[in-house]
Design a protein around this motif. Structure first.
Motif, mmCIF file in Angstrom:
data_model
loop_
_atom_site.group_PDB
_atom_site.id
_atom_site.type_symbol
_atom_site.label_atom_id
_atom_site.label_comp_id
_atom_site.label_asym_id
_atom_site.label_seq_id
_atom_site.Cartn_x
_atom_site.Cartn_y
_atom_site.Cartn_z
ATOM 1 N N LEU A 52 -5.474 0.731 -6.802
ATOM 2 C CA LEU A 52 -5.118 0.331 -5.525
ATOM 3 C C LEU A 52 -6.173 -0.032 -4.952
ATOM 4 C CD1 LEU A 52 -2.724 3.357 -4.644
ATOM 5 C CD2 LEU A 52 -2.018 1.080 -4.861
ATOM 6 N N GLN A 67 -2.584 -6.313 4.219
ATOM 7 C CA GLN A 67 -2.169 -5.970 2.953
ATOM 8 C C GLN A 67 -3.144 -4.916 2.320
ATOM 9 O OE1 GLN A 67 -1.021 -9.299 0.749
ATOM 10 N NE2 GLN A 67 -0.160 -8.291 -1.023
ATOM 11 N N GLU A 69 -4.947 -2.694 3.967
ATOM 12 C CA GLU A 69 -4.630 -1.610 4.813
ATOM 13 C C GLU A 69 -3.463 -0.954 4.048
ATOM 14 O OE1 GLU A 69 -3.769 -2.337 8.857
ATOM 15 O OE2 GLU A 69 -3.328 -0.175 9.352
ATOM 16 N N ILE A 70 -2.636 -1.432 3.994
ATOM 17 C CA ILE A 70 -1.449 -0.764 3.264
ATOM 18 C C ILE A 70 -1.762 -0.193 1.933
ATOM 19 C CG2 ILE A 70 0.946 -1.231 2.178
ATOM 20 C CD1 ILE A 70 1.245 -3.567 4.635
ATOM 21 N N LEU A 71 -2.557 -1.016 1.039
ATOM 22 C CA LEU A 71 -2.870 -0.490 -0.234
ATOM 23 C C LEU A 71 -3.954 0.644 -0.180
ATOM 24 C CD1 LEU A 71 -3.421 -4.088 -1.891
ATOM 25 C CD2 LEU A 71 -1.919 -2.406 -2.607
ATOM 26 N N GLU A 73 -3.779 2.734 2.559
ATOM 27 C CA GLU A 73 -2.955 3.993 2.785
ATOM 28 C C GLU A 73 -2.278 4.613 1.585
ATOM 29 O OE1 GLU A 73 -0.181 3.055 6.254
ATOM 30 O OE2 GLU A 73 -2.110 2.455 7.544
ATOM 31 N N ARG A 74 -1.777 3.775 0.806
ATOM 32 C CA ARG A 74 -1.230 4.196 -0.222
ATOM 33 C C ARG A 74 -2.139 5.401 -1.128
ATOM 34 N NH1 ARG A 74 1.218 -0.443 -3.812
ATOM 35 N NH2 ARG A 74 1.959 1.256 -5.105
ATOM 36 N N ARG A 77 -2.710 8.384 0.538
ATOM 37 C CA ARG A 77 -1.419 9.543 0.434
ATOM 38 C C ARG A 77 -1.794 10.200 -0.905
ATOM 39 N NH1 ARG A 77 2.022 5.111 1.971
ATOM 40 N NH2 ARG A 77 2.251 5.255 3.935
ATOM 41 N N TRP A 86 -11.460 6.545 3.271
ATOM 42 C CA TRP A 86 -11.190 6.329 4.944
ATOM 43 C C TRP A 86 -12.404 5.396 5.503
ATOM 44 C CZ3 TRP A 86 -7.827 8.461 7.768
ATOM 45 C CH2 TRP A 86 -6.961 9.541 7.301
ATOM 46 N N PHE A 105 -12.524 5.300 12.316
ATOM 47 C CA PHE A 105 -12.267 5.746 10.695
ATOM 48 C C PHE A 105 -13.694 5.908 10.173
ATOM 49 C CE2 PHE A 105 -8.026 3.674 11.069
ATOM 50 C CZ PHE A 105 -7.257 4.606 10.320
#
Lengths: 147, 771
Positions: A52, A67, A69-71, A73-74, A77, A86, A105
């Motif tokens: 990721l 995109q 940012e989404i990766l 965030e994954r 998790r 972070w 952040f």
């Protein structure tokens, strides 16, 4: 992130060196703010995080910050206490010109980066630059003293 | 005038009147037809169906090292509508061998774009994933994201129609042929009405002495379903005929057939009406329409005649005989060959009866999603526009919450004799504040009073961490001596307020951390009054409950009411180390054409210093290790170092526990809706449910990150003076630099710029190697 040389199979010693490698920040104009390498540690989920992180880096290189940012965030998790992830969010927010969140952040990353003397100054640098972008030069100077 | 002439004149008048009458009637008729035409065009050219928003659980991410058992994976796959397939796997299918689960994911639109189907094999080692590889090439896969389960949809209040709209190209040829063979053989030759069909149906009905066959064409059926009511009146028949002819005149056969395939009612899923072959295929067989076998196609087409009467789950025998009839028609029309017919006739109905619906299975969570969406969307947007909503729901966590809350309530109802004892639970991820599960009561399937969101109850001692956090930010340390002695507050014109400890005793001089750990009320009130009630309310606001509270001293002991979701947000800010992250149940929202409308990403805001939060969270660990939460160790080993707080309101009306591990935060409330005594303290009620829920999840032991500038010292818990490690009772506590009575480490860990010179120069050298 310097992704052209990214390789998850690099020898351990080299990873150790990378831990201390700081790439100078080209923060003027629309230059993409880049990160250093994500350090390798022995973790169960290393493969997933590496994957990721690498994809996020490629997205940043292409200027696809949403995109990226989404990766990240994954990845968060999977490994929510990873201070490097972070920090990456801080860099992405900077590139999205959301400087207030970039500061936050950076602070969040520092709150989890105890003992990581490579990451902490990078976060302060990021926060300093974000404060400059926000026109808060006093705060930027204050932060500059920290590293 | 001769009678002949008179008659002629009358005739001519009569014919004129008749002509005028006919002309007026024709005019009216033409106007009426024009009106019906407008109705048809408006509905057919406009948005034909209102589509409810569809809600999905979080997508399950699979990777080596993930704690997940094969059974858990299969349960998740089933919820997501995956089928157990014996032969070659197709998208949405899985199979299991000894320690490996093979599966084929389905195409799915995520915020980054379309994720294509993947054929993967997941190998387990015990309850962990050992390896994931591509089934065909054996290539290693670092991370695989499954398409998430549909967990619900938002319907308008008046009706609950649901459908998956398909295009003509998406309708399989076999289905079209079977549909026409059974329902309308002359579809392509008639113009809407078919006298031949009517005559044939009439003859069949006369012979049988009852209605056995309908003469309606597909177009007539569509008009009936689409535009008209179910009344059997002459006027409706008249409208039906006109509208059928108009529809045929305006639209192609393909358009009419497609509309029919999407409109037809094919069953009921609780309150949801299943319309169209696309959704029916998912509902009955958990597969796409294009993947249906001949027997499955026959079953669906057979059900058109009476979806309830031929329901394969409730009336398998009827459904089967109807299916066999349709199969024989399929053979007669050469849609299938003999071999397929024999196989189809022999296949069982089980595959359609085994499946259960996950739709609206988690009403308390869906309620939260709907409320969070209302901030950005109108109600009509949610019920009409076919939006897709990806949420943060973790089905595994939700199932555990439901099971263990239910079981705990059952036991506690027996032990307390309170049959109306109820509860609410919220579980979220500790660092990212995503809500993983919500229980609004003991009956998870009932969408009734959602206590997690709407029960506003006194929080009791759950408020204390906010008070002690204010104290720690105002020169108090964990070892500061505080007085746990009787106190009486007098307010002009009001009754004196004389708070008491739970055990009705005074404990004298105690350390601040002990006052929190043991939840001493008298010490708390004294500290609170010293810090100031208004300041503590400000802290509560900063923790995330952004509303006004009356600044009465009783606020210090939790006399104010809050909902479990508010408490959850307050503890979330503590769990994240002082960063306010709004709790989220929604990840993103898509329009029906898969364009991303809204994403609810991470946002953070530091509201407290890491140092004061570190001290507070260490004290919350003491609550569990030695204080009112001590019984937790009966369920979860002390090595997990859980941080938490019990809460009990006056007369044992409310029982609370809020706490977090390294990865999850959970808040549990137990009590009675009538606000009568529950007979439970926080420790004897909510803590037990909390512990049972959390131990059923894969928890990580809490490791608080120590910020620079913290010093550790030994303190004698009785004298509260400095001590050393050799004193048997001494306790090691963290302090802010400069506040420690006797620092163990003479210097706190230095920040980077204060590293000793040799180390610093070594780092500089290393750095220069790469510059």
């Amino acid at each position: 992130m310097n992704h052209s040389t990214y390789n998850s199979h690099l020898p351990l010693l080299q990873h150790f060196f990378f831990l201390f490698a700081i790439i100078s920040l080209g923060l003027q104009g629309c230059t993409v703010y880049k990160d250093t390498h994500y350090p390798q540690t022995e973790r169960n989920n290393q493969g997933a995080i590496d994957h990721l992180y690498k994809e996020a880096g490629q997205a940043i290189d292409r200027g696809k910050f949403n995109q990226a940012e989404i990766l990240i965030e994954r990845a968060l998790r999977i490994e929510p206490d990873n201070a490097h992830l972070w920090h990456s969010m801080g860099i992405i927010k900077f590139n999205q010109q959301n400087y207030a969140q970039s500061v936050q952040f950076g602070l969040k990353s520092n709150s989890l980066a105890a003992g990581d003397h490579s990451l902490t100054p990078k976060n302060w640098k990021l926060i300093e630059k974000a404060y400059e972008k926000l026109g808060q030069f006093d705060k930027a100077r204050e932060v500059h003293e920290k590293y | 005038m001769s009678p002949k002439k008179k008659t002629k004149k009358h005739r001519s008048l009569f014919s004129r009147v008749t002509i005028i009458f006919i002309l007026i009637a024709a005019g009216c008729f033409a106007l009426y037809v024009a009106y019906l035409d407008k109705v048809i065009l408006r509905k057919f050219d406009g948005k034909r169906w209102t589509l409810p928003a569809v809600v999905y659980a979080r997508p399950l991410e699979l990777y080596a090292g993930l704690s997940l058992s094969p059974n858990q994976l299969i349960k998740e796959l089933k919820l997501a509508g995956y089928r157990n397939e014996k032969q070659k796997l197709t998208p949405g299918g899985y199979s299991q061998t000894a320690e490996t689960v093979h599966l084929v994911t389905r195409d799915f639109y995520f915020p980054e774009g379309l994720q294509r189907s993947m054929n993967i094999s997941v190998t387990f080692s015990g309850n962990k994933i050992k390896n994931i590889s591509r089934t065909d090439s054996g290539e290693n896969v670092s991370i695989a994201r499954l398409d998430p389960a549909r967990i619900g949809s938002f319907h308008p209040k008046q009706h609950h129609e649901d459908r998956i709209v398909l295009t003509y190209a998406e309708l399989p040829e076999q289905l079209i042929k079977t549909l026409l063979a059974v329902e309308d053989q002359n579809f392509y030759s008639h113009r809407g009405l078919s006298p031949k069909s009517i005559a044939r149906a009439l003859w069949a009905n006369i012979r049988a002495g009852k209605t056995v066959q309908g003469g309606s064409t597909l177009t007539q059926q569509l008009v009936k379903n689409f535009f008209l009511s179910n009344q059997r009146t002459l006027r409706r028949k008249f409208n039906e005929a006109i509208m059928t002819l108009l529809l045929e005149a305006h639209y192609s056969k393909q358009e009419i057939l497609t509309a029919y395939a999407n409109e037809i009612f094919l069953g009921q899923d609780g309150a949801r009406a299943v319309h169209g072959f696309g959704l029916a295929s998912q509902f009955y067989f958990k597969r796409d329409l294009k993947d249906l076998s001949a027997s499955q196609t026959a079953l669906l087409v057979g059900m058109i005649k009476g979806p309830s009467y031929f329901d394969p789950r409730r009336h398998p025998k009827r459904a089967q005989s109807r299916r066999q009839l349709v199969l024989s028609i399929m053979r007669d029309r050469s849609i299938i060959d003999d071999n397929t017919l024999q196989q189809a006739l022999a296949s069982s109905l089980k595959e359609s009866t085994m499946t259960t619906s996950g739709f609206n299975r988690f009403p308390a969570f869906l309620d939260l999603v709907r409320r969070q969406l209302r901030n950005d969307y109108r109600e009509e947007d949610l019920t009409n526009d076919g939006m897709r909503i990806l949420t943060t729901l973790d089905p595994h966590v939700q199932w555990q919450v439901e099971e263990h809350l239910g079981e705990s309530l059952k036991n506690l109802r027996q032990s307390t004799g309170n049959k109306d004892l109820e509860g609410a639970v919220i579980v979220s991820s500790r660092e990212s504040a995503e809500i993983l599960a919500v229980a609004g009561g003991s009956r998870p399937l009932q969408a009734s009073f959602n206590r997690a969101l709407d029960a506003s109850r006194q929080v009791g001692s759950l408020i204390k961490p906010a008070l002690y956090l204010s104290a720690l930010e105002n020169k108090y340390t964990l070892a500061t001596a505080v007085d746990d002695r009787s106190i009486t507050l007098t307010n002009q014109g009001e009754k004196n307020w004389k708070p008491q400890n739970f055990d009705r005793k005074e404990h004298g001089r105690v350390a601040l951390y002990q006052a929190l750990a043991q939840s001493y009320n008298l010490a708390t009130v004294r500290v609170g009054l010293d810090v100031g009630v208004k300041k503590i309310i400000q802290t509560v606001n900063k923790l995330g409950i952004d509303r006004a509270f009356p600044p009465y001293p009783s606020f210090l002991l939790g006399a104010s009411s809050m909902s479990p979701i508010e408490v959850s947000q307050m503890y979330q800010t503590m769990a994240t180390g002082g960063f306010y992250i709004p709790q989220r149940a929604i990840n993103c929202v898509f329009a029906s054409d898969n364009t991303l409308l809204n994403r609810f990403g991470l946002s953070v805001e530091q509201r407290f210093t890491p140092e004061s939060m570190y001290l507070l969270n260490t004290a919350l660990q003491h609550v569990v290790s030695e204080g009112t939460g001590k019984t937790l160790s009966r369920f979860i080993p002390a090595s997990f170092k859980i941080a938490g707080k019990t809460g009990t309101s006056n007369d044992l009306r409310d029982s609370w526990f809020a706490g977090f591990s390294h990865d999850k935060l959970a808040v549990v409330w137990l009590g009675r809706d009538k606000n009568k005594p529950s007979g439970l303290t926080g420790a004897s009620g909510a803590l037990v449910a909390w512990a049972k829920i959390m131990r059923s999840l894969s928890l990580k032991p809490l490791q608080l990150t120590e910020p620079p500038g913290i010093l550790w010292s030994y303190v004698n818990p009785v004298t509260l003076e400095k001590s050393n490690r050799f004193h048997p009772q001494s306790i090691k506590l963290p302090f802010l630099q400069g506040t420690s009575p006797n620092p163990i480490n003479s210097e706190p860990r230095p920040p980077y710029n204060q590293l000793k010179k040799p180390i610093k120069s070594f780092l500089e050298k290393l750095r220069s190697l790469f510059n």
